[in-house]
Design an enzyme around this catalytic site. Structure first.
Site, short mmCIF file in Angstrom:
data_model
loop_
_atom_site.label_atom_id
_atom_site.label_comp_id
_atom_site.label_asym_id
_atom_site.label_seq_id
_atom_site.Cartn_x
_atom_site.Cartn_y
_atom_site.Cartn_z
N CYS A 130 0.84 -1.18 0.00
CA CYS A 130 0.00 0.00 0.00
C CYS A 130 0.89 1.25 0.00
O CYS A 130 1.96 1.26 0.60
CB CYS A 130 -0.94 0.11 1.18
SG CYS A 130 -2.06 -1.28 1.35
N LYS B 217 5.38 -4.68 -4.24
CA LYS B 217 6.84 -4.59 -4.15
C LYS B 217 7.35 -4.84 -2.74
O LYS B 217 8.39 -5.45 -2.56
CB LYS B 217 7.28 -3.21 -4.63
CG LYS B 217 8.78 -3.05 -4.72
CD LYS B 217 9.32 -3.77 -5.92
CE LYS B 217 10.82 -3.76 -5.97
NZ LYS B 217 11.32 -4.83 -6.83
N LYS C 40 11.23 -15.67 -11.53
CA LYS C 40 11.04 -14.51 -12.42
C LYS C 40 10.00 -14.83 -13.48
O LYS C 40 9.11 -14.05 -13.75
CB LYS C 40 12.38 -14.20 -13.08
CG LYS C 40 13.09 -12.94 -13.06
CD LYS C 40 13.12 -11.95 -11.99
CE LYS C 40 12.38 -12.10 -10.74
NZ LYS C 40 13.00 -11.58 -9.55
N TRP D 134 -2.93 -2.61 -1.63
CA TRP D 134 -2.73 -4.05 -1.86
C TRP D 134 -3.58 -4.72 -0.80
O TRP D 134 -3.32 -4.62 0.40
CB TRP D 134 -1.27 -4.42 -1.69
CG TRP D 134 -0.97 -5.83 -2.11
CD1 TRP D 134 -0.73 -6.28 -3.36
CD2 TRP D 134 -0.87 -6.98 -1.26
NE1 TRP D 134 -0.50 -7.63 -3.35
CE2 TRP D 134 -0.57 -8.09 -2.07
CE3 TRP D 134 -1.01 -7.18 0.12
CZ2 TRP D 134 -0.41 -9.37 -1.57
CZ3 TRP D 134 -0.84 -8.47 0.62
CH2 TRP D 134 -0.55 -9.55 -0.23
N GLU E 287 6.38 -15.10 -12.02
CA GLU E 287 5.75 -13.88 -11.50
C GLU E 287 5.40 -12.87 -12.58
O GLU E 287 4.40 -12.16 -12.46
CB GLU E 287 6.56 -13.24 -10.38
CG GLU E 287 7.87 -12.60 -10.79
CD GLU E 287 8.58 -11.93 -9.61
OE1 GLU E 287 9.80 -11.98 -9.57
OE2 GLU E 287 7.90 -11.35 -8.75
N ASN F 112 -1.36 2.28 5.81
CA ASN F 112 -0.57 1.16 5.30
C ASN F 112 -0.17 0.33 6.51
O ASN F 112 0.34 0.87 7.49
CB ASN F 112 0.68 1.71 4.61
CG ASN F 112 1.60 0.61 4.12
OD1 ASN F 112 1.19 -0.54 4.00
ND2 ASN F 112 2.84 0.97 3.84
N GLY F 113 -0.45 -0.97 6.48
CA GLY F 113 -0.11 -1.82 7.62
C GLY F 113 -1.26 -2.74 7.97
O GLY F 113 -2.20 -2.91 7.19
N ARG G 6 3.79 -0.58 -4.82
CA ARG G 6 3.47 -1.07 -3.49
C ARG G 6 2.12 -1.76 -3.44
O ARG G 6 1.73 -2.32 -2.41
CB ARG G 6 3.48 0.08 -2.48
CG ARG G 6 4.79 0.81 -2.38
CD ARG G 6 4.73 1.90 -1.36
NE ARG G 6 4.65 1.37 -0.02
CZ ARG G 6 5.70 1.06 0.73
NH1 ARG G 6 6.90 1.24 0.26
NH2 ARG G 6 5.54 0.58 1.94
N GLU H 185 15.93 -18.71 -9.17
CA GLU H 185 15.59 -17.31 -9.45
C GLU H 185 14.96 -17.19 -10.85
O GLU H 185 14.01 -16.44 -11.04
CB GLU H 185 16.85 -16.44 -9.31
CG GLU H 185 16.65 -14.96 -9.61
CD GLU H 185 15.55 -14.30 -8.81
OE1 GLU H 185 15.01 -14.89 -7.87
OE2 GLU H 185 15.20 -13.16 -9.16
N HIS I 180 14.34 -38.41 -10.67
CA HIS I 180 13.64 -38.94 -9.50
C HIS I 180 12.18 -38.49 -9.47
O HIS I 180 11.53 -38.57 -8.44
CB HIS I 180 14.37 -38.52 -8.22
CG HIS I 180 15.78 -39.03 -8.17
ND1 HIS I 180 16.08 -40.36 -8.04
CD2 HIS I 180 16.97 -38.38 -8.29
CE1 HIS I 180 17.40 -40.52 -8.05
NE2 HIS I 180 17.96 -39.33 -8.22
C1 F6R Z 1 10.43 -11.31 -6.72
C2 F6R Z 1 10.48 -10.40 -5.59
C3 F6R Z 1 10.07 -10.93 -4.27
C4 F6R Z 1 10.92 -10.30 -3.16
C5 F6R Z 1 10.39 -10.72 -1.79
C6 F6R Z 1 11.25 -10.19 -0.66
O1 F6R Z 1 10.89 -10.68 -7.87
O2 F6R Z 1 10.83 -9.27 -5.72
O3 F6R Z 1 10.13 -12.31 -4.21
O4 F6R Z 1 12.24 -10.70 -3.32
O5 F6R Z 1 9.08 -10.26 -1.63
O6 F6R Z 1 11.30 -8.80 -0.69
P1 F6R Z 1 12.45 -8.00 0.02
O7 F6R Z 1 13.73 -8.33 -0.65
O8 F6R Z 1 12.06 -6.57 -0.14
O9 F6R Z 1 12.47 -8.43 1.46
#
Ligand code: F6R
Length: 646
Positions: free
Chosen positions: A2, A641, A523, A98, A526, A124-125, A27, A519, A542
């Site tokens: 948020c 984010k 990527k 969010w 998502e 926010n929270g 956010r 990773e 396996h």
């Molecule tokens: C994926 C992504 C998320 C963050 C995760 C942790 O691209 O960005 O998986 O890595 O939400 O976020 P941080 O690093 O901000 O603690």
């Protein structure tokens, strides 16, 4: 999660707030809203649309909300006859959401308003005791219009503003004082909040509170500003105050005053921000994700600046540990979530390989609910781009209570992770806007590599000469990434076409390649909504190999490493069953073309440093597939984010 903005000053607030919210959409972007405090006007006057004004000379609040992205607010503001007065208001607050409590509907969109319609809040929270607060407010006659936890704030502030006894049962000193009413409301709330409130009876005032959720305020030439991220303030001011937990700010067109929870005046520290405005813009790239992928050479260079002393020793003076303490470290935990967790997987290989210290990598959300073995010689490394991930923060607190030293790796200066750790390395990625982490990951891996080298130096496992050489090679990855970006775009496009219609994909590799695959798979899923899974290549037979049928994409990290031949054997097993193989391989490797349908080449680099280069093609691939599938690469559905809920 948020985003909050607020402005009070001399300019029309609506446009400013919408522009600010757009920068905060990373956010959350489920719904959005504004509360604008219209200036008082004469009783009986008509507004610009000709409607009779029923405000009796008092100021009024205009609430504008929409489900979906912030752009919906622009449509509302542009609707003929709508918001004609509101558009002129010079004070207001805004929110992009969010969803946590309640679906992403207009009713649940912030701002939320008190029963009398005079007070509006954005938050926010999470309010943990919201159910009991709501029940008791309803008993006292308050009517709720949404399913959100935030709405309790609007009603609590309303009660305090109207002069209800304070939380200790004593006489109210909050009647008719928005800032005092907000402070009082906060005493009832258990949980996290970054909050901004306005009141139609105090036009021009914004009351702001913070606990465990970021809030930044700043004073510009044309007014006072608040936001949950400095990125919305940098056009107006470079000198900002990052509120601490339990601090409050009262904004007016004339200035900002700060108080503590008891209402005593305080003078918080001012932070100077030197990001360039371009960081917040796409700078000619089609999307932020592409821009941020292309920034990675700079991130590598900036993260390394000043780290190697002329003596050949590494210099990480922000570590917060004395050399003696560091030399006693006998166990390392890396705690993190998502992409940051994958950076941790890479660090494990380096810390164990170079420093010979046992290292476990744990999802922060799991770590905190276990009873991990922690002693005073345990080092916990918390990795978080945003520095505000709720699970990572909770795990940090837990680890410190248990006696560990905690070292943070984060991208955000002054973030909770930075503040709550004993020491910190900043990743120098600059603001990352695309929801999918790319350049932050690279900054994290480079920082963790430095940490592994430092531990190895302290333990005497690597000589100064070896460290100097590895440091130089680490720096060389900047140019190597640039080379990939310059030469491999067409190969990535071809590979992406092969994945476009797939329903699922497997990412495989061994050792470092296995961590990189994790990773790559995250990527792809998502940003493109294509199901993807990472598997250690040797584990395929396996179970997962049963998935393979004609055309099934298998994306392999097959760079030159001690396990290269074994990886190629595993790929042959997939090829024999009809898989479409996309390989990330080392330049000059012709053998791989015999098994792979598509090859994306990366320059030769030692295995330990390969994640810094070999992840880049997978980032490009994920983005390209997402673009081909028509996805919103910067703001994938259901994500945000920074994840400030558990
Ligand atoms: C994926 C992504 C998320 C963050 C995760 C942790 O691209 O960005 O998986 O890595 O939400 O976020 P941080 O690093 O901000 O603690």
């Amino acid at each position: 999660m948020c985003g909050i903005v607020g402005y009070t000053g001399v300019d029309a607030a609506a446009e400013l707030l919408v522009a600010g919210l757009k920068r905060l959409e990373y956010r959350g972007y489920d719904s959005a809203g504004l509360a604008l405090v219209e200036a008082p006007c004469a009783a009986g006057a008509a507004d610009a649309a000709g409607a009779a004004d029923a405000r009796d000379g008092r100021a009024a609040l205009d609430i504008i909300r929409c489900a979906g992205k912030v752009a919906g607010l622009e449509d509302e503001l542009a609707t003929p006859g709508r918001c004609t007065v509101a558009r002129l208001a010079t004070c207001g607050i805004g929110h992009t959401r969010w969803a946590t409590h309640g679906r992403p509907t207009v009713e649940n969109a912030h701002p939320h308003v008190s029963c009398d319609g005079r007070i509006a809040v954005v938050h926010n929270g999470i309010i943990e005791n919201f159910a009991e607060l709501r029940a008791s407010l309803e008993e006292r006659g308050h009517v709720f219009k949404s399913e959100t936890d935030t709405e309790v704030f609007a009603h609590l502030i309303e009660e305090a503003y109207q002069g209800a006894p304070n939380s200790a049962g004593g006489p109210a000193k909050t009647a008719g004082d928005l800032m005092a009413a907000v402070r009082e409301a906060c005493t009832h709330v258990v949980g996290a909040y970054g909050l901004a409130a306005v009141c139609a009876d105090e036009p021009g005032v914004i009351a702001v509170a913070r606990k465990d959720s970021p809030i930044v305020v700043g004073r510009g030439e044309r007014g006072s500003y608040v936001a949950s991220d400095v990125i919305t303030l940098i056009d107006a001011t470079r000198d900002v105050v990052v509120l601490e937990d339990g601090q409050f700010a009262r904004l007016s067109p004339e200035g900002i005053t700060y108080t503590d929870a008891q209402g005593r005046a305080i003078e918080p520290a001012v932070t100077h921000v030197d990001w360039d405005v371009d960081t917040a813009e796409k700078g000619g790239y089609p999307d932020f994700m592409m821009k941020e992928i292309c920034e990675q050479p700079r991130v590598v260079r900036d993260t390394l600046v000043g780290r190697l002393a002329s003596s050949g020793e590494l210099d990480i003076d922000e570590l917060g540990l004395t050399p003696e303490e560091l030399s006693l470290v006998d166990r390392v935990y890396v705690i993190a979530c998502g992409t940051s967790y994958h950076a941790g997987l890479i660090a494990k290989n380096l810390i164990e390989g170079w420093a010979r210290i046992p290292c476990a990598v744990e999802a922060a959300s799991e770590f905190r609910y276990r009873n991990p073995i922690i002693t005073p010689s345990t080092l916990v490394v918390a990795v978080s781009q945003s520095g505000e991930t709720a699970d990572t923060l909770a795990a940090i607190r837990d680890a410190r209570i248990k006696g560990a030293k905690v070292f943070g790796i984060t991208n955000v200066v002054g973030s909770p992770v930075a503040r709550e750790s004993d020491g910190v390395i900043y990743t120098k990625a600059n603001k990352e806007i695309a929801v999918a982490s790319t350049k932050s990951f690279t900054g994290q891996v480079v920082s963790l590599t430095l940490l592994a080298l430092l531990l190895a130096q302290t333990k005497g496992k690597l000589t100064t000469g070896q460290i100097r050489m590895l440091f130089r090679e680490l720096g060389d990855t900047a140019e190597q990434i640039q080379h990939i970006l310059d030469t491999q775009r067409a190969a990535v496009h071809e590979a992406a076409l092969a994945c476009r219609e797939a329903r699922s994909a497997l990412f495989v590799g061994r050792g470092m390649g296995s961590a990189i695959s994790c990773e790559g798979a995250l990527k792809l899923k998502e940003v493109s909504y294509l199901h993807a899974e990472a598997y250690a290549a040797g584990e395929m037979k396996h179970g997962p190999i049963a998935l393979i049928e004609r055309g099934f994409p298998v994306i392999a990290v097959a760079t030159k490493s001690p396990t290269y031949d074994k990886t190629v054997s595993n790929l042959k097993e997939c090829e024999a069953r009809g898989a479409c193989i996309i390989a990330v391989a080392t330049e000059g490797d012709e053998e791989i073309t015999r098994v792979a349908d598509h090859v994306i080449y990366v320059p030769p680099v030692r295995d330990a440093l390969s994640p810094i280069t070999a992840t880049v093609p997978l980032q490009l691939l994920a983005r390209e597939v997402a673009v081909l599938r028509g996805c919103d690469v910067d703001q994938p559905r259901n994500l945000a984010k920074s994840v400030t809920v558990e």
